[in-house]
Design a protein around this motif. Structure first.
Motif, PDB file in Angstrom:
ATOM      1  N   THR A 329       2.752  21.680 -49.135  1.00  0.00           N
ATOM      2  CA  THR A 329       3.929  22.276 -48.527  1.00  0.00           C
ATOM      3  C   THR A 329       3.637  22.636 -47.110  1.00  0.00           C
ATOM      4  O   THR A 329       4.366  22.376 -46.189  1.00  0.00           O
ATOM      5  N   LEU A 330       2.613  23.452 -47.013  1.00  0.00           N
ATOM      6  CA  LEU A 330       2.335  24.109 -45.499  1.00  0.00           C
ATOM      7  C   LEU A 330       1.925  22.882 -44.623  1.00  0.00           C
ATOM      8  O   LEU A 330       2.112  22.611 -43.591  1.00  0.00           O
ATOM      9  N   MET A 331       1.405  21.768 -45.220  1.00  0.00           N
ATOM     10  CA  MET A 331       0.998  20.561 -44.301  1.00  0.00           C
ATOM     11  C   MET A 331       2.227  19.923 -43.935  1.00  0.00           C
ATOM     12  O   MET A 331       2.307  19.656 -42.709  1.00  0.00           O
ATOM     13  N   PHE A 332       3.085  19.875 -44.958  1.00  0.00           N
ATOM     14  CA  PHE A 332       4.370  19.084 -44.537  1.00  0.00           C
ATOM     15  C   PHE A 332       5.038  19.964 -43.441  1.00  0.00           C
ATOM     16  O   PHE A 332       5.808  19.412 -42.375  1.00  0.00           O
ATOM     17  N   ALA A 333       5.272  21.494 -43.764  1.00  0.00           N
ATOM     18  CA  ALA A 333       5.964  22.202 -42.709  1.00  0.00           C
ATOM     19  C   ALA A 333       5.251  22.150 -41.256  1.00  0.00           C
ATOM     20  O   ALA A 333       6.045  21.949 -40.405  1.00  0.00           O
ATOM     21  N   ILE A 334       4.021  22.147 -41.348  1.00  0.00           N
ATOM     22  CA  ILE A 334       3.426  21.952 -39.953  1.00  0.00           C
ATOM     23  C   ILE A 334       3.617  20.785 -39.346  1.00  0.00           C
ATOM     24  O   ILE A 334       3.743  20.454 -38.119  1.00  0.00           O
ATOM     25  N   TRP A 335       3.400  19.545 -40.193  1.00  0.00           N
ATOM     26  CA  TRP A 335       3.628  18.295 -39.443  1.00  0.00           C
ATOM     27  C   TRP A 335       4.895  17.990 -39.135  1.00  0.00           C
ATOM     28  O   TRP A 335       5.028  17.368 -38.120  1.00  0.00           O
ATOM     29  N   VAL A 336       5.822  18.569 -39.913  1.00  0.00           N
ATOM     30  CA  VAL A 336       7.399  17.834 -39.620  1.00  0.00           C
ATOM     31  C   VAL A 336       7.937  18.746 -38.341  1.00  0.00           C
ATOM     32  O   VAL A 336       8.624  18.437 -37.495  1.00  0.00           O
ATOM     33  N   LEU A 337       7.038  20.238 -37.914  1.00  0.00           N
ATOM     34  CA  LEU A 337       7.556  20.911 -37.002  1.00  0.00           C
ATOM     35  C   LEU A 337       6.849  20.390 -35.626  1.00  0.00           C
ATOM     36  O   LEU A 337       7.224  20.697 -34.487  1.00  0.00           O
ATOM     37  N   SER A 338       5.698  19.597 -35.987  1.00  0.00           N
ATOM     38  CA  SER A 338       5.133  18.912 -34.863  1.00  0.00           C
ATOM     39  C   SER A 338       5.731  17.707 -34.328  1.00  0.00           C
ATOM     40  O   SER A 338       5.139  17.324 -33.024  1.00  0.00           O
ATOM     41  N   LEU A 339       6.582  17.141 -34.896  1.00  0.00           N
ATOM     42  CA  LEU A 339       7.375  15.940 -34.558  1.00  0.00           C
ATOM     43  C   LEU A 339       8.009  16.141 -33.198  1.00  0.00           C
ATOM     44  O   LEU A 339       8.867  17.140 -33.260  1.00  0.00           O
ATOM     45  N   PRO A 340       8.037  15.309 -32.071  1.00  0.00           N
ATOM     46  CA  PRO A 340       8.703  15.564 -30.912  1.00  0.00           C
ATOM     47  C   PRO A 340      10.353  15.925 -31.329  1.00  0.00           C
ATOM     48  O   PRO A 340      10.923  16.774 -30.625  1.00  0.00           O
ATOM     49  N   VAL A 341      10.759  15.196 -32.451  1.00  0.00           N
ATOM     50  CA  VAL A 341      12.099  15.221 -32.552  1.00  0.00           C
ATOM     51  C   VAL A 341      12.812  16.591 -33.159  1.00  0.00           C
ATOM     52  O   VAL A 341      13.671  17.056 -32.915  1.00  0.00           O
ATOM     53  N   SER A 489       1.426  20.012 -32.402  1.00  0.00           N
ATOM     54  CA  SER A 489       1.990  18.781 -31.793  1.00  0.00           C
ATOM     55  C   SER A 489       1.262  17.594 -32.802  1.00  0.00           C
ATOM     56  O   SER A 489       0.080  17.939 -33.103  1.00  0.00           O
ATOM     57  N   GLU A 490       1.613  16.628 -32.922  1.00  0.00           N
ATOM     58  CA  GLU A 490       1.239  15.563 -33.712  1.00  0.00           C
ATOM     59  C   GLU A 490      -0.092  14.845 -32.873  1.00  0.00           C
ATOM     60  O   GLU A 490       0.135  14.727 -31.770  1.00  0.00           O
ATOM     61  N   CYS A 491      -0.907  14.236 -33.529  1.00  0.00           N
ATOM     62  CA  CYS A 491      -2.096  13.576 -32.957  1.00  0.00           C
ATOM     63  C   CYS A 491      -1.464  12.193 -32.702  1.00  0.00           C
ATOM     64  O   CYS A 491      -0.545  11.610 -33.259  1.00  0.00           O
ATOM     65  N   LYS A 492      -1.932  11.480 -31.809  1.00  0.00           N
ATOM     66  CA  LYS A 492      -1.729  10.115 -31.309  1.00  0.00           C
ATOM     67  C   LYS A 492      -1.714   9.251 -32.227  1.00  0.00           C
ATOM     68  O   LYS A 492      -0.885   8.411 -32.587  1.00  0.00           O
ATOM     69  N   ARG A 493      -2.865   9.539 -33.194  1.00  0.00           N
ATOM     70  CA  ARG A 493      -3.153   8.531 -34.165  1.00  0.00           C
ATOM     71  C   ARG A 493      -2.275   8.696 -35.382  1.00  0.00           C
ATOM     72  O   ARG A 493      -1.976   7.639 -36.333  1.00  0.00           O
ATOM     73  N   GLN A 494      -1.466   9.599 -35.431  1.00  0.00           N
ATOM     74  CA  GLN A 494      -0.341  10.013 -36.392  1.00  0.00           C
ATOM     75  C   GLN A 494       0.899   9.650 -36.070  1.00  0.00           C
ATOM     76  O   GLN A 494       1.811   9.729 -37.094  1.00  0.00           O
ATOM     77  N   ARG A 495       1.118   9.111 -35.190  1.00  0.00           N
ATOM     78  CA  ARG A 495       2.579   8.744 -34.598  1.00  0.00           C
ATOM     79  C   ARG A 495       3.199   7.722 -35.315  1.00  0.00           C
ATOM     80  O   ARG A 495       2.441   6.928 -35.578  1.00  0.00           O
ATOM     81  N   GLY A 496       4.299   7.725 -35.753  1.00  0.00           N
ATOM     82  CA  GLY A 496       4.935   6.995 -36.912  1.00  0.00           C
ATOM     83  C   GLY A 496       4.195   6.748 -38.093  1.00  0.00           C
ATOM     84  O   GLY A 496       4.708   5.930 -38.775  1.00  0.00           O
ATOM     85  N   VAL A 497       3.448   7.819 -38.463  1.00  0.00           N
ATOM     86  CA  VAL A 497       2.754   7.749 -39.842  1.00  0.00           C
ATOM     87  C   VAL A 497       3.081   8.810 -40.423  1.00  0.00           C
ATOM     88  O   VAL A 497       2.628  10.188 -40.077  1.00  0.00           O
ATOM     89  N   SER A 498       3.710   8.846 -41.684  1.00  0.00           N
ATOM     90  CA  SER A 498       3.855  10.355 -42.451  1.00  0.00           C
ATOM     91  C   SER A 498       2.549  10.470 -43.369  1.00  0.00           C
ATOM     92  O   SER A 498       2.035   9.677 -43.820  1.00  0.00           O
ATOM     93  N   PRO A 499       2.238  11.648 -43.472  1.00  0.00           N
ATOM     94  CA  PRO A 499       1.215  11.967 -44.505  1.00  0.00           C
ATOM     95  C   PRO A 499       1.698  11.727 -45.895  1.00  0.00           C
ATOM     96  O   PRO A 499       3.018  11.756 -46.215  1.00  0.00           O
ATOM     97  N   GLY A 500       0.930  11.389 -46.835  1.00  0.00           N
ATOM     98  CA  GLY A 500       1.293  10.882 -48.175  1.00  0.00           C
ATOM     99  C   GLY A 500       0.372  11.843 -49.185  1.00  0.00           C
ATOM    100  O   GLY A 500      -0.756  11.816 -49.128  1.00  0.00           O
ATOM    101  N   ILE A 501       1.129  12.660 -50.070  1.00  0.00           N
ATOM    102  CA  ILE A 501       0.470  13.341 -50.983  1.00  0.00           C
ATOM    103  C   ILE A 501       0.596  12.433 -52.395  1.00  0.00           C
ATOM    104  O   ILE A 501       1.608  11.974 -52.859  1.00  0.00           O
ATOM    105  N   THR A 502      -0.441  12.746 -53.165  1.00  0.00           N
ATOM    106  CA  THR A 502      -0.428  12.235 -54.537  1.00  0.00           C
ATOM    107  C   THR A 502       0.235  13.371 -55.506  1.00  0.00           C
ATOM    108  O   THR A 502      -0.218  14.244 -55.458  1.00  0.00           O
ATOM    109  N   SER A 503       1.054  13.148 -56.325  1.00  0.00           N
ATOM    110  CA  SER A 503       1.843  14.104 -57.305  1.00  0.00           C
ATOM    111  C   SER A 503       1.895  13.098 -58.676  1.00  0.00           C
ATOM    112  O   SER A 503       2.756  12.212 -58.716  1.00  0.00           O
ATOM    113  N   ARG A 504       1.237  13.444 -59.458  1.00  0.00           N
ATOM    114  CA  ARG A 504       0.998  12.746 -61.071  1.00  0.00           C
ATOM    115  C   ARG A 504       0.750  11.019 -60.675  1.00  0.00           C
ATOM    116  O   ARG A 504      -0.395  11.073 -60.300  1.00  0.00           O
ATOM    117  N   PHE A 505       1.596  10.358 -61.026  1.00  0.00           N
ATOM    118  CA  PHE A 505       1.662   8.879 -60.699  1.00  0.00           C
ATOM    119  C   PHE A 505       1.813   8.248 -59.527  1.00  0.00           C
ATOM    120  O   PHE A 505       1.517   7.396 -59.305  1.00  0.00           O
TER     121      PHE A 505
END
Length: 524
Positions: A329-341, A489-505
């Motif tokens: 949750t912390l990761m997604f919060a920081i990631w989404v706040l870092s998007l230019p939009v 702010s987002e890293c250049k290599r992360q632009r247009g790419v969402s992080p993905g987390i594993t949950s159960r299956f």
């Protein structure tokens, strides 16, 4: 002779067609509930979705097509209404957890998470509820608040000390949640970890958790339980053959091995130094660890006796529940706040934390105190919106009733599995306009009362997440400290790419992004 064989074959075929197709579709008490026929006649259709990692999204699409009740297997129904939520998960509903949760037993012992019976769960919860209450979590005299604040200081020091950490937060946030939950459960002396302070052995506890192949192992553990147990209990030559053939869904050590071994080690160390001769029911420790609380209860002679494996199982389960959920949750919060939009939301959060008076910050580190961060309305809205879109446990939560019951106009026979998911509840467009848009300010509107009814990131009723206040204290305190000192702010290599987390299956990510990447222990 031949005619007898043919007759027998036809009889068997007719019997199978009746049992496997006609009965599920036309005579089953669930046959009136809408849904695709393929799901109604076999559990393996849903199991295929599990295997492909799309179960939750598939069920969500079925609700959009068929409505608030959908039959998703011969004996399982998914619901998506508030009335069903209250009936199934409300306090005193009588619904119990299914055998699905037994995969989370530890050392062969059940725990708070895996108890099916309402009474068993309630009795165990009574031993722990006060320690997890908000007043206890934020008390300056309790174990959680100083622990969290110390770990926040350590995290910010880590950002300054290890440059790579500021560019890749996935692992370091796991270290933060690991140190926080183990310190709370075991105390500093008997199992509290120091991953943030560079302890490589403690960091290694997370390797199997962050391995994406855990998803496949979970699938095998649920759908091919006996076979999976057989695979992982092979020894000697057979073990080498199984490994050589690549039959293991996940290489050993399998998921949770490190954390469960650590819990047992922590208990063993505690028991060695805290024997009956050293125990006193009048001990005056201001706020002992969870392990110590359970040990005191086991020695008090009250209620059911807890032995060492019961205590270790409970602690291991809480540890596992408190790592991925908080860090993701912390990761997604920081990631989404870092998007230019979303820059405007980050700027408003920064203004809020910048206005915190120095007197409300710790002398050591100068970071906002936990009880102060807890009361920041904009930060709270950001976390709610993050949990709405990126709930760390977004999948179905199965339950069953011991008696026949009616839900949303449908008769549900005793023993039927019923389920709901945060993923679907949080994407109701009638409640959350533009449901895929990150908009924390929706939670600050006067008409957000209805949204709060549909917010289900921590479940509800008697089975509601016991660690809610601990998790919120960790998240609010760390985010307030980060954005009081930094911008992101987002890293250049992360632009247009969402992080993905594993949950159960499954793998969960931001559907508005064109691509996603599963994060691993080695970074991404």
């Amino acid at each position: 002779m031949l005619s007898i064989s043919v007759t027998a074959f036809v009889a068997v075929l007719i019997f199978l067609l009746y049992c496997l197709i006609y009965s599920p579709l036309y005579t089953s008490p669930l046959h009136k509930i809408p849904g695709p026929k393929a799901y109604a006649i076999t559990k393996w259709r849903l199991a295929l979705d599990d295997y492909r990692g799309v179960r939750t999204r598939s069920i969500h699409a079925l609700h959009q097509k068929y409505g608030k009740a959908v039959r998703i297997s011969p004996n399982e129904v998914s619901f998506s209404s508030l009335s069903a939520l209250k009936t199934i998960y409300g306090a005193g509903s009588g619904f119990e957890r299914t055998d699905f949760y037994r995969m989370f037993d530890v050392y062969g012992r059940q725990n708070l998470f895996t108890f099916a019976g309402v009474k068993q769960h309630a009795d165990r919860k009574k031993l722990l509820a006060h320690a997890y209450s908000k007043s206890a979590i934020l008390s300056p005299n309790a174990i959680a608040k100083p622990l969290i604040e110390r770990n926040v200081n350590s995290y910010l020091e880590l950002l300054e000390r290890e440059k790579c950490v500021s560019e890749e937060i996935f692992q370091s946030l796991h270290w933060f949640s690991l140190d926080s939950i183990t310190g709370f459960l075991y105390g500093d002396q008997h199992g509290g970890t120091r991953a943030l302070r560079g302890d490589l052995e403690h960091r290694a506890l997370l390797y199997d958790i962050m391995d994406p192949s855990r998803r496949l192992l979970s699938w095998y553990g649920v759908h091919l339980k006996a076979y999976t147990k057989w695979l992982y209990t092979r020894t000697g030559l057979m073990e080498r053959i199984v490994a050589k053939l690549g039959l293991l869904p996940m290489k050993k050590p399998a998921i949770y091995t490190g954390i469960r071994a650590h819990a047992l080690k922590a208990w063993t160390g505690f028991k060695t130094t805290t024997g009956p001769e050293n125990f006193s029911t009048t001990a005056t420790a201001q706020d002992p660890s969870i392990m110590q609380k359970l040990w005191r209860y086991s020695q008090s002679g009250k209620g059911d006796l807890l032995d060492g494996l019961d205590i270790a199982s409970e602690a291991a389960d809480h540890s596992l529940a408190g790592i991925d959920t908080t860090s993701d949750t912390l990761m997604f919060a920081i990631w989404v706040l870092s998007l230019p939009v979303n820059k405007i939301y980050q700027e408003r959060l920064i203004r809020e934390v910048d206005n915190i008076p120095v007197v409300d910050c710790n002398a050591e580190g100068g970071n906002p105190r936990a009880e102060v961060a807890d009361k920041l309305p904009y930060l709270d809205a950001i976390i709610k919106e993050t949990l709405r879109l990126y709930a760390p446990l977004p999948a179905s939560e199965p339950r069953s009733s011991l008696v026949d019951i009616e839900i949303d106009g449908y008769l549900i026979p005793a023993g039927t599995v019923v389920s709901m998911s945060p993923y679907t509840l949080h994407r109701n467009a009638e409640v959350f306009p533009e449901p895929l848009k990150f908009d924390p300010e929706r939670w600050l509107n006067e008409d957000c009362v209805e949204m709060k009814k549909w917010f289900w990131a921590f479940s509800s009723g008697g089975r509601m997440c016991i660690g809610l206040h601990l998790a919120m204290a960790e998240m609010t305190t760390l985010l307030a400290a980060i954005y009081r000192r930094y911008t992101t702010s987002e890293c250049k290599r992360q632009r247009g790419v969402s992080p993905g987390i594993t949950s159960r299956f499954e793998v969960f990510y931001d559907e508005s992004q064109p691509r996603f990447k599963i994060l691993m222990a080695t970074g991404a």
